[in-house]
Design a protein around this motif. Structure first.
Motif, PDB file in Angstrom:
ATOM      1  N   LEU A  39       0.819  -1.215   0.000  1.00 33.04           N
ATOM      2  CA  LEU A  39       0.000   0.000   0.000  1.00 33.04           C
ATOM      3  C   LEU A  39       0.849   1.260   0.000  1.00 33.04           C
ATOM      4  N   LEU A  40       2.059   1.173   0.528  1.00 28.50           N
ATOM      5  CA  LEU A  40       2.943   2.329   0.580  1.00 28.50           C
ATOM      6  C   LEU A  40       3.488   2.688  -0.803  1.00 28.50           C
TER       7      LEU A  40
ATOM      8  N   ASP B  25       1.619   1.525  -3.734  1.00 28.77           N
ATOM      9  CA  ASP B  25       0.429   1.647  -4.576  1.00 28.77           C
ATOM     10  C   ASP B  25      -0.807   1.560  -3.678  1.00 28.77           C
ATOM     11  N   PRO B  26      -1.271   2.690  -3.143  1.00 30.52           N
ATOM     12  CA  PRO B  26      -2.394   2.659  -2.202  1.00 30.52           C
ATOM     13  C   PRO B  26      -3.750   2.395  -2.844  1.00 30.52           C
ATOM     14  N   ARG B  27      -3.827   2.451  -4.170  1.00 28.23           N
ATOM     15  CA  ARG B  27      -5.101   2.229  -4.848  1.00 28.23           C
ATOM     16  C   ARG B  27      -4.920   1.273  -6.038  1.00 28.23           C
TER      17      ARG B  27
ATOM     18  N   CYS C 242      -7.174  -6.967   2.593  1.00 31.61           N
ATOM     19  CA  CYS C 242      -7.290  -6.289   1.302  1.00 31.61           C
ATOM     20  C   CYS C 242      -8.749  -6.030   0.951  1.00 31.61           C
TER      21      CYS C 242
ATOM     22  N   ASP D 136       5.762   9.858   1.436  1.00 33.86           N
ATOM     23  CA  ASP D 136       4.962   8.746   0.925  1.00 33.86           C
ATOM     24  C   ASP D 136       4.263   8.014   2.072  1.00 33.86           C
TER      25      ASP D 136
ATOM     26  N   THR E 137       0.168   7.831   2.638  1.00 32.46           N
ATOM     27  CA  THR E 137      -0.546   6.554   2.651  1.00 32.46           C
ATOM     28  C   THR E 137      -1.301   6.370   3.953  1.00 32.46           C
TER      29      THR E 137
ATOM     30  N   LEU F  93      -4.556   8.107   4.059  1.00 27.13           N
ATOM     31  CA  LEU F  93      -5.616   7.522   3.251  1.00 27.13           C
ATOM     32  C   LEU F  93      -6.357   6.411   3.988  1.00 27.13           C
ATOM     33  N   PHE F  94      -5.673   5.751   4.919  1.00 21.88           N
ATOM     34  CA  PHE F  94      -6.245   4.587   5.595  1.00 21.88           C
ATOM     35  C   PHE F  94      -6.353   4.865   7.099  1.00 21.88           C
TER      36      PHE F  94
ATOM     37  N   ALA G 210      -5.419  -0.672   9.765  1.00 28.42           N
ATOM     38  CA  ALA G 210      -4.289  -0.172   8.979  1.00 28.42           C
ATOM     39  C   ALA G 210      -3.360   0.711   9.802  1.00 28.42           C
TER      40      ALA G 210
ATOM     41  N   LEU H  12       0.629   0.880   9.348  1.00 24.48           N
ATOM     42  CA  LEU H  12       1.326   1.304   8.133  1.00 24.48           C
ATOM     43  C   LEU H  12       2.524   2.221   8.381  1.00 24.48           C
TER      44      LEU H  12
END
Length: 291
Positions: A78-79, A81-83, A101, A242, A246, A249-250, A255, A258
């Protein structure tokens, strides 16, 4: 079996694995997969192949929580590619990664390939979501699946084990080459390696070769596992910005790990770059002395 006896047995098997004795000897004459089983201790449910190792663990009070460090490390994709649009996993186990996931990424298409139907039969006991238009568990050979053409996942998670460790088909140079080809440009692969010794160093080196050097190995807190990150056609870099972006976002409690995971990955990347810089300076000094 007492706790001390169990600790001694685990240590013994780790030593044999590091010497490349336990796995090869145990495989001789084995034609069938051993039947897995479940054990419950307090609020924790575990999946086992035998009495000395645990394949997966679930907190019955919070089934989405990742209780084992290596699973948190593997969610480190996720770090980078978070989406992701599409995730593919080799190995289901107790479904820890699959559930996390599914929970954190409601718009992501997720496919899991598991070779052992007896593992899949436990999906309800581990509260793994049912198949639908974006989530599916397939019975099949992970190596064969990766070798097929077609799909271009953004994330590929390799966590396939049997009672003897990593199957040879899932840690060969050819397999890692096929993983690289299968990934979408910029895609991330993470391989979970168990145990220590020269075998895992060899596997990590194979990943690095397949991914043209854009790979790093990050050990877990206990040191029994390591996650090997590889990125296709892109540098494996991770800044504090980064990590913070991330984490923002979560916000789900599942999460919350992270930032800590991100810092560990970042330190590992920075350490590798520092070592590389030192080697370059040393090489230049040696060349200057020769000249």
């Amino acid at each position: 079996m007492s706790t001390s006896d169990l600790d001694d047995l685990i240590a013994c098997n780790l030593m044999l694995e590091s010497l490349a004795i336990w796995r090869e000897r145990a495989r001789q004459g084995q034609a069938e997969l051993r039947s897995p089983y479940i054990s419950d201790i307090g609020d924790m449910r575990s999946l086992h192949f035998d009495g000395h190792s645990m394949q997966s663990e679930m907190n019955l009070l919070d089934p989405i929580e990742l209780t084992i460090d290596y699973t948190r490390m593997m969610m480190g994709f996720l770090l980078f590619d978070p989406r992701p649009r599409r995730i593919e996993m080799i190995g289901l186990g107790g479904g820890s990664l699959a559930k996390c996931c599914h929970h954190l990424l409601p718009d992501t298409d997720i496919t899991i390939v598991e070779i052992n139907p007896a593992i899949i039969a436990f999906r309800d006991q581990f509260q793994i979501p049912r198949d639908d238009d974006r989530f599916r568990v397939l019975v099949g050979d992970g190596a064969d699946f990766v070798a097929q053409g077609g799909s271009r996942p953004d994330v590929l998670l390799i966590d396939g084990f049997d009672e003897f460790g990593q199957p040879p088909e899932l840690c060969s140079a050819e397999f890692y080459d096929q993983c690289y080809r299968r990934l979408a440009p910029g895609g991330v692969m993470i391989v979970n390696l168990w145990g220590g010794g020269h075998l895992n160093r060899r596997y990590a080196a194979r990943v690095a070769r397949s991914f043209n050097g854009s790979a790093r190995s990050v050990p877990t807190e206990a040191g029994f596992n390591q996650a090997v990150f590889g990125r296709k056609d892109a540098k494996l870099v991770l800044s504090q910005a980064d990590i913070a972006a991330t984490a923002a976002l979560f916000q789900q409690r599942q999460a919350a790990f992270l930032p800590q995971i991100g810092n560990r990955i970042s330190r590992r990347i920075d350490h590798h770059l520092w070592e590389r810089a030192v080697h370059l300076v040393e090489d230049r000094l040696r060349k200057a002395e020769v000249e």
